[in-house]
Design an enzyme around this catalytic site. Structure first.
Site, mmCIF file in Angstrom:
data_model
loop_
_atom_site.group_PDB
_atom_site.id
_atom_site.type_symbol
_atom_site.label_atom_id
_atom_site.label_comp_id
_atom_site.label_asym_id
_atom_site.label_seq_id
_atom_site.Cartn_x
_atom_site.Cartn_y
_atom_site.Cartn_z
ATOM 1 N N HIS A 1 41.224 35.901 33.381
ATOM 2 C CA HIS A 1 41.336 36.741 32.586
ATOM 3 C C HIS A 1 41.729 38.245 32.862
ATOM 4 C CE1 HIS A 1 36.994 37.863 33.094
ATOM 5 N NE2 HIS A 1 37.304 38.965 33.000
ATOM 6 N N ASP B 1 38.508 29.925 34.475
ATOM 7 C CA ASP B 1 38.772 31.481 34.487
ATOM 8 C C ASP B 1 38.720 31.711 36.076
ATOM 9 O OD1 ASP B 1 39.283 33.957 33.748
ATOM 10 O OD2 ASP B 1 36.943 34.382 33.390
ATOM 11 N N SER C 1 34.435 42.101 36.735
ATOM 12 C CA SER C 1 35.041 40.514 36.567
ATOM 13 C C SER C 1 35.885 40.458 37.988
ATOM 14 C CB SER C 1 35.987 40.629 35.384
ATOM 15 O OG SER C 1 35.268 40.388 34.296
#
Length: 452
Positions: free
Chosen positions: A107, A137, A211
């Site tokens: 993402h 992901d 992230s």
């Protein structure tokens, strides 16, 4: 991103306060001091955690509702397409210094036209996207740079709740930041963050921008890739989640070898093992995956798995839940032979299974395109020997149904390109064409359905 409280560092840096023996024994000793510190480990591994900045254009499509079209000109009658530039920040981990491989979240780099990696010393490099997997992901990048530092993978299956953990990333674009805490829980799922969920939960502080960053053990080895947080407005409340290192390693190895993830499937349906189910089947634990149905001619069927079996281990490592089993099997890769420990009729036994490839089994079509949500796809061959992708189910009033798909349709082409399996269909759709025209074989007829 998730976050956790800096428990270890707070204890280690509190001069004059008592430090619990377990933490004292675990932390390395700072040079010339009796104060415990994470600094010696961090000095070795922090250069391997990078900042990632991406830019690109996001395409949005909107169709004016029918009742309002009368009030607007002809130019507003059809679909309105808009492109909007965007920028985003994240983190990444160098796992192969010689080849320049960097792991991050899918993402983070999704829809990006340009990916820039900034090393700890401030050097910037443009990165190449090798491949990614939306369901787990994970994405793999490559950078052409010398004298890189890499982080070694740990065996994430050896983690225990209470183990100390260190999170490194780029929260809010501030630059590299280190936080610490413990492993709060293992095998977390049901968060609807990704399709395949088997998260490590930690209380190490993780925030927006973390992230793709690293979750490490006290030896500086990679135990997970930070990916999500549970908290209001993207802030840290001490509940963060990371993808286990073993899953990450398997996925990236597949991307390197094949250019894509070749997902493995077992061929069973089931659910979580409740206390009532466990008692009914004479099993004294709630940890395991309950098998309610074995798909005919699947890998599980051929290996002798039966409905009512409780899967308790995978390659001699405990299985806590059906969600964990599903995630581990899917990320192990097709054609891999695994050893399943099962509980059946009051006895434990082992079964060897060779995983099939996901394209040979049913796949939820929403993983390909939102307009296909509600349809289930499977590899197929028509009576005439034509190979394609069969629509095995279509949920009523779903986007797939409104797009015109029907149960029994066989997709044999996309945008005038012939396809024979789900992998080929996925590749064309993931290229994000402006229009997706599906060539459908329906009974004795051939037609096109256009997805918006």
């Amino acid at each position: 991103m998730k976050s956790r409280l800096p428990l270890v560092s707070a204890l280690a840096l509190s001069i004059g306060l008592a430090v619990i023996p377990a933490a004292q024994a675990a932390l390395p000793l700072a040079a010339g001091s009796d104060i415990r510190s994470l600094a010696p480990v961090l000095e070795k591994v922090t250069p391997a955690v990078v900042n990632i900045s991406v830019s690109g254009n996001k395409v949005s499509r909107q169709v004016l509702p029918e009742p309002f079209r009368f009030f607007f000109g002809p130019e507003m009658q059809g679909e309105q397409v808009q492109e909007r530039p965007f920028q985003a920040l994240g983190s990444g981990v160098i796992v192969d210094a010689k080849k320049g491989y960097v792991i991050t979240n899918n993402h983070v780099i999704s829809d990006a036209d340009k990916i820039l990696i900034t090393l700890m010393d401030g050097q910037e490099y443009e990165a190449e996207l090798i491949g990614g997997d939306k369901q787990s992901d994970i994405a793999l990048l490559k950078v052409d740079a010398k004298d890189l530092v890499e982080i070694e993978f740990a065996d994430s299956d050896q983690l225990r709740v209470g183990d100390f953990a260190i999170a490194i990333g780029n929260p809010f674009g501030l630059g590299q930041t280190v936080t610490s805490g413990i492993i709060s829980a293992l095998g977390r799922s049901g968060l609807n963050v990704e399709n395949l969920e088997n998260f490590i939960q930690t209380d190490a502080a993780i925030n927006s921008g973390n992230s793709g960053g690293a979750l490490l053990d006290l030896e500086g080895k990679l135990v997970g890739i930070n990916t999500a947080i549970l908290g209001p407005n993207g802030g840290n409340i001490g509940i963060g989640f990371a993808i286990p290192a073993n899953m990450v390693k398997s996925l990236t190895e597949q991307i390197i070898e094949y250019g894509e993830v070749r997902r493995g499937v077992l061929g069973v349906m089931g659910g979580e093992l409740t206390s009532e189910l466990a008692r009914t089947f004479g099993y004294r634990s709630q940890h395991g995956a309950f098998v309610s149905q074995v798909i005919e001619d699947s890998s599980a069927d051929k290996a002798g798995l039966k409905a009512g079996d409780i899967i308790i281990s995978l390659d001699n490592k405990p299985v806590r839940s059906f969600s964990e089993l599903r995630a581990k099997v899917a990320t192990m890769g097709a054609d891999k032979t695994v050893n399943l420990g099962i509980y059946r009729d009051g006895k434990k036994q082992e079964i060897e299974v060779t995983l099939a490839r996901a394209e040979d089994e049913n796949v939820a079509a929403n993983t390909l395109n939102e307009s296909l949500e509600g349809a289930t796809l499977a590899k197929a061959e028509t009576k005439d020997g034509v190979k394609g992708v069969k629509v095995t189910e279509v949920a009523p009033r779903s986007p797939a149904a409104m797009s015109g798909l029907e149960k029994g349709d066989v997709i044999i082409g996309v945008n005038r390109k012939r396809i024979k399996n789900i992998a080929q269909l996925r590749k064309i759709i993931e290229a994000k064409p402006d229009v997706i025209a599906l060539n459908i074989q329906r009974g004795n007829s051939s037609l096109y359905l256009v997805l918006r």
